[in-house]
Design a protein around this motif. Structure first.
Motif, PDB file in Angstrom:
ATOM      1  N   CYS A 252       3.887   0.203   2.534  1.00 59.76           N
ATOM      2  CA  CYS A 252       3.662  -0.577   3.366  1.00 59.76           C
ATOM      3  C   CYS A 252       3.118  -2.088   3.211  1.00 59.76           C
ATOM      4  CB  CYS A 252       2.418   0.048   4.523  1.00 59.76           C
ATOM      5  SG  CYS A 252       2.765   1.955   4.695  1.00 59.76           S
ATOM      6  N   LEU A 253       3.461  -2.930   4.107  1.00 63.36           N
ATOM      7  CA  LEU A 253       2.941  -4.447   3.893  1.00 63.36           C
ATOM      8  C   LEU A 253       1.642  -4.628   4.336  1.00 63.36           C
ATOM      9  CD1 LEU A 253       5.978  -6.647   5.202  1.00 63.36           C
ATOM     10  CD2 LEU A 253       4.871  -6.387   2.870  1.00 63.36           C
ATOM     11  N   GLY A 254       0.948  -3.585   5.141  1.00 63.81           N
ATOM     12  CA  GLY A 254      -0.435  -3.808   5.425  1.00 63.81           C
ATOM     13  C   GLY A 254      -1.175  -2.434   5.027  1.00 63.81           C
ATOM     14  N   THR A 255      -1.821  -1.853   6.097  1.00 60.59           N
ATOM     15  CA  THR A 255      -2.554  -0.823   5.692  1.00 60.59           C
ATOM     16  C   THR A 255      -1.560   0.364   5.645  1.00 60.59           C
ATOM     17  OG1 THR A 255      -4.012   0.964   6.505  1.00 60.59           O
ATOM     18  CG2 THR A 255      -2.681  -0.078   8.176  1.00 60.59           C
ATOM     19  N   HIS A 256      -2.103   1.535   4.546  1.00 60.02           N
ATOM     20  CA  HIS A 256      -1.443   2.507   4.477  1.00 60.02           C
ATOM     21  C   HIS A 256      -1.432   3.592   5.523  1.00 60.02           C
ATOM     22  CE1 HIS A 256      -5.498   3.757   2.691  1.00 60.02           C
ATOM     23  NE2 HIS A 256      -5.073   5.151   3.492  1.00 60.02           N
ATOM     24  N   LYS A 257      -2.797   3.420   6.316  1.00 63.07           N
ATOM     25  CA  LYS A 257      -3.135   4.495   7.124  1.00 63.07           C
ATOM     26  C   LYS A 257      -1.959   4.628   8.398  1.00 63.07           C
ATOM     27  CE  LYS A 257      -7.837   4.163   6.972  1.00 63.07           C
ATOM     28  NZ  LYS A 257      -8.993   3.704   7.620  1.00 63.07           N
TER      29      LYS A 257
ATOM     30  N   SER B 211       0.812  -1.242   0.219  1.00 60.70           N
ATOM     31  CA  SER B 211       0.097  -0.160   0.127  1.00 60.70           C
ATOM     32  C   SER B 211       0.821   1.136  -0.084  1.00 60.70           C
ATOM     33  CB  SER B 211      -0.724   0.013   1.111  1.00 60.70           C
ATOM     34  OG  SER B 211      -0.233   0.002   2.298  1.00 60.70           O
ATOM     35  N   VAL B 212       0.182   2.171  -0.424  1.00 62.93           N
ATOM     36  CA  VAL B 212       1.039   3.605  -0.533  1.00 62.93           C
ATOM     37  C   VAL B 212       0.520   4.486   0.564  1.00 62.93           C
ATOM     38  CG1 VAL B 212       1.603   5.482  -1.930  1.00 62.93           C
ATOM     39  CG2 VAL B 212       1.165   3.317  -3.099  1.00 62.93           C
ATOM     40  N   VAL B 213       1.489   5.131   1.153  1.00 63.49           N
ATOM     41  CA  VAL B 213       1.166   6.024   2.250  1.00 63.49           C
ATOM     42  C   VAL B 213       0.600   7.414   1.817  1.00 63.49           C
ATOM     43  CG1 VAL B 213       2.159   7.578   4.280  1.00 63.49           C
ATOM     44  CG2 VAL B 213       2.756   5.232   4.081  1.00 63.49           C
ATOM     45  N   ARG B 214      -0.498   7.839   2.236  1.00 65.21           N
ATOM     46  CA  ARG B 214      -1.168   9.052   1.725  1.00 65.21           C
ATOM     47  C   ARG B 214      -0.660  10.458   2.304  1.00 65.21           C
ATOM     48  NH1 ARG B 214      -5.517   6.100  -0.810  1.00 65.21           N
ATOM     49  NH2 ARG B 214      -4.347   4.116  -1.072  1.00 65.21           N
ATOM     50  N   THR B 215      -0.278  10.382   3.666  1.00 63.08           N
ATOM     51  CA  THR B 215      -0.211  11.611   4.467  1.00 63.08           C
ATOM     52  C   THR B 215       0.933  12.494   4.161  1.00 63.08           C
ATOM     53  OG1 THR B 215      -1.466  10.613   6.359  1.00 63.08           O
ATOM     54  CG2 THR B 215       0.016  12.496   6.918  1.00 63.08           C
TER      55      THR B 215
END
Lengths: 371, 403
Positions: free
Chosen positions: A315-320, A270-274
């Motif tokens: 990230c391996l899991g959530t992007h949050k 997943s791609v981090v948004r913040t």
């Protein structure tokens, strides 16, 4: 054979065979009646354990619900002094980057002059050297504070100011982000272990310009043997490379996120948004904003002479993401690993120059995926 | 809580210390699909914004969070929010927790993050957020701030901008070239900002330049409005004639948004809430595009409609994007300097049918695919509100890209 419960608030005889595992590890038998007896005395009992790795460190936020296994290891070392002759950015004194705040309200994307481009190349090269020297010390057993000390010394040697130091009151000279830390980890007494990954995010201020780059490194051989860790780190590296390949005059900044997210998704990351890439030069952070996720509304077209970073976090899991109570350390909400790579780029007439490119001898670098 | 180990009879072979906590802490469990609308309410000091808000608070069945003033003044550390629960007729004061800045560029403004956290904390206590700007605020940066990328999966979205004008003074105000009226009546940043030191030279200079040109904050607030309220109707002498004059004047700036007259902010809430003004709803956008009814154009800021035949290929969508990027980011049309404050449009390819809605505020724009073409729509349409705009120049520029 009855023993006395090791809980200082219990003290009853017990037939229990249950022992504190931490004490066992240190060769001590501490028997408790049951888990609830143990739990109620934990806050007192734990102090008889020798501190990990022989350091006198502690977790300053014992009540915080951490998402992963990593904990801050305080106290932080004293603020490192900066030699008097080194040119300071405006925030070095009180933490507030006033020129950036003012510029944000105007928000134009600058194109560097030939003269500034030459300077930028020089500054970039110095920042790469500093990252490489620091990264060459990454190994199981070293603390992030020791890495900070090395980086700071290398900066001083080259008359460069470590840009993170006191930027919005950041306490250290480099960001060290381990495992589930997405970015902005604060160097402390945390000891690197075999199997960790660590990102070193270096920015220096030298000759009036900032240069910003980062890489993620495998700590020890264990990390390189874990298929998921390797998939994460290598996918992130490739995402940055793919985005850089697309950079040329005429491309809208908003396209870069589409490229990065497509490759991340294909590799189940997943791609981090913040957090996003940014313009850089006389200021640490300025226009343009470059999100790494798809379908963003970023403003601006790439033109020759623009200098900016691309720095995807996957990230391996959530992007949050969530923040530790230190208000800096950004970690994944599910505690799974996150990796990041960053280069500083100069758009040229025909394409792109990677200002912070690796050299033949740079530590780290890609490893093969494990199928 | 730090981790309490699990008691053991002997240490596991691998030496790991088992933790009492078997699972990671649960990630927030709130309904991720519910998004709370944010309406920006703008208008000069004394135009009746606060009375309007009070009125909404009294009449609405929704649970409202009202964020007063000072927004956009990014240096103010703490901001208070009033959450009105109309069913229980209670008001609760909360403080927005605005964190400090950040080392790396963050995508969201601190104020937005603070409001997201407020919504997260009080999920069921808020149905709608009303955000009142300062009188001197240009609403565009605030609208941009709340127009968040879908990818950010925020729990709030921008619903629209409602502009309140004072019917007694609006004409005088819009006619003010040079800023005399504005200075005399304290409608300038210096007079209304709590921390005057925070105003930058550039901001003040920009304000002065606009005043000299006769582009007032009122022009910007009307240009950005998705709904306009002509308030203090009761104060007008010759009501019909004066309202007509004001309406004509507002229409010359913003030719598409609905205008209503009100006294003491008495307005049906359906007309100002749930506008969905920044979304890709083809029906809503088509409607608003049809209604450019300006009879004459304000020489400074005006609404221009550009119509051109349906697109023939998907490449033409890309060509239009390049055209939009040029006019929005270079601020030039046919080599003339322009400023675009608001953009709406509908782009259509017939076979196979692709319908895209275009939305824009200043330099931020999006094309949103989806929806069905309405009967009666015969061409592509772009409506622009801004400075120095005219149809011929737009056409010339468009056909440099559209091939």
């Amino acid at each position: 054979m009855a023993t006395v419960c090791a809980s200082p608030t219990c003290g009853k005889d017990t037939e229990s065979a249950l022992k504190c595992p931490v004490c066992l590890k240190n060769g001590v038998n501490s028997v408790f009646c049951d888990q609830s007896c143990f739990r109620s005395s934990w806050s007192v009992h734990k102090h008889i354990h020798p501190s990990e790795d022989g350091t006198d460190s502690y977790n300053p936020f014992p009540d915080f619900s951490f998402s992963g296994e990593l904990r801050p290891a305080y106290p932080l070392s004293d603020r490192r002094p900066v030699a008097k002759h080194i040119k300071l950015p405006d925030y070095a004194k009180n933490g507030k980057p006033i020129s950036e705040i003012k510029n944000d309200r105007v928000g134009r994307i600058t194109q560097l002059s030939e003269k500034d481009i030459k300077k930028m190349r020089k500054v970039s090269k110095v920042s790469r050297e500093i990252l490489d020297v620091t990264a060459s010390h990454v190994r199981p057993g070293i603390t992030t504070d020791e890495l900070d000390a090395i980086l700071h010394k290398e900066c001083m040697k080259r008359n460069a100011y470590p840009s993170p130091l006191n930027y919005y009151n950041f306490p250290k000279s480099v960001c060290t982000s381990i495992n589930e830390v997405i970015c902005h980890g604060i160097p402390d007494k945390t000891v690197l272990k075999d199997g960790d990954i660590i990102n070193l995010d270096v920015t220096i201020y030298y000759m009036g310009l900032h240069s910003d780059l980062n890489e993620t490194y495998y700590v020890g051989d264990k990390a390189k043997c874990d298929p998921d860790t390797v998939r994460l780190v290598e996918t992130t590296r490739e995402c940055l490379d793919l985005a850089i390949k697309a950079v040329k005059p005429g491309l809208a900044f908003r396209e870069l996120g589409n490229i990065i997210q497509a490759h991340a998704t294909k590799n189940d990351c997943s791609v981090v948004r913040t957090y996003c890439g940014h313009g850089i030069g006389e200021l640490f952070h300025c226009q343009p904003n470059i999100p790494h996720y798809a379908k963003n509304k970023a403003i601006g077209i790439i033109k020759p002479g623009m200098v900016f970073t691309i720095e995807p976090m996957l990230c391996l899991g959530t992007h949050k993401d969530m923040s530790w109570p230190d208000n800096w350390t950004a970690v994944t909400e599910d505690g799974k690993k996150s990796a990041q790579f960053e280069h500083m780029l100069l758009a040229t007439e025909t394409g792109v120059e990677v200002l912070t490119a690796r050299s033949e001898t740079s530590p780290g670098g890609p490893v093969a995926r494990i199928e | 809580m730090d981790d309490i180990p699990q008691l053991v009879t002997e240490l596991p072979a691998d030496g790991t210390i088992p933790s009492e906590r078997s699972t990671a802490p649960s990630v927030s469990s709130s309904d991720p699909t519910r998004k709370i609308p944010v309406t920006i309410i703008t208008g000069y000091l004394g135009s009746g914004k606060s009375t309007l808000l009070e009125n909404i608070g009294k009449t609405s069945k929704k649970k409202l969070a009202i964020i007063l003033n000072e927004f956009g003044d990014s240096s103010v550390i703490e901001k208070s929010v009033t959450i009105k629960d109309t069913e229980k007729s209670e008001s609760i004061q909360e403080w927005l927790d605005l964190g400090n800045g950040c080392l790396c560029c963050t995508v969201k403004d601190n104020g937005v993050v603070a409001i997201e956290q407020l919504v997260e904390k009080s999920k069921d206590r808020i149905d709608h957020i009303l955000l009142e700007t300062t009188g001197v605020a240009d609403p565009a940066p605030i609208a941009k701030m709340f127009w968040l990328d879908e990818g950010l999966s925020s729990n709030i979205y921008i619903d629209g901008v409602v502009t309140v004008v004072d019917s007694e003074h609006v004409l005088k105000c819009l006619d003010d070239v040079g800023g005399h009226w504005h200075r005399e009546n304290n409608h300038v940043k210096n007079a209304q900002t709590t921390n005057v030191e925070d105003l930058t030279e550039e901001e003040l200079q920009q304000e002065e330049e606009q005043l000299q040109e006769g582009i007032t904050t009122a022009h910007l607030q009307i240009a950005l409005a998705d709904t306009i309220l002509i308030n203090k109707y009761d104060k007008l002498q010759d009501k019909e004639k004066e309202v007509q004059a004001i309406t004509d004047r507002i229409r010359s700036i913003n030719g598409t948004s609905p205008i209503y007259t009100t006294s003491f902010g008495d307005i049906e809430l359906d007309l100002i809430l749930d506008l969905h003004a920044y979304e890709g709803d083809v029906t809503k956008v088509s409607k608003s595009l049809l209604s450019n009814s300006a009879s004459f154009h304000d020489s400074r800021i005006s609404t221009v409609t550009l119509e051109f035949p349906f697109l023939a290929s998907e490449e033409q969508f890309d060509q239009i994007e390049s055209f939009l990027q040029y006019i929005l980011w270079e601020n030039k049309i046919n080599d003339k300097e322009v400023e675009i404050h608001r953009l709406k449009g509908l782009l259509v390819q017939k076979d196979p049918e692709i319908v895209k809605v275009v939305q824009g505020v200043r330099d931020t724009y999006d094309t949103i695919e989806g929806g069905k073409l309405l009967d009666g729509v015969k061409s592509n349409k772009l409506v622009l509100i801004g400075k120095n705009l005219n149809q011929e120049d737009l056409k010339i520029e468009l056909y440099k890209y559209l091939k």
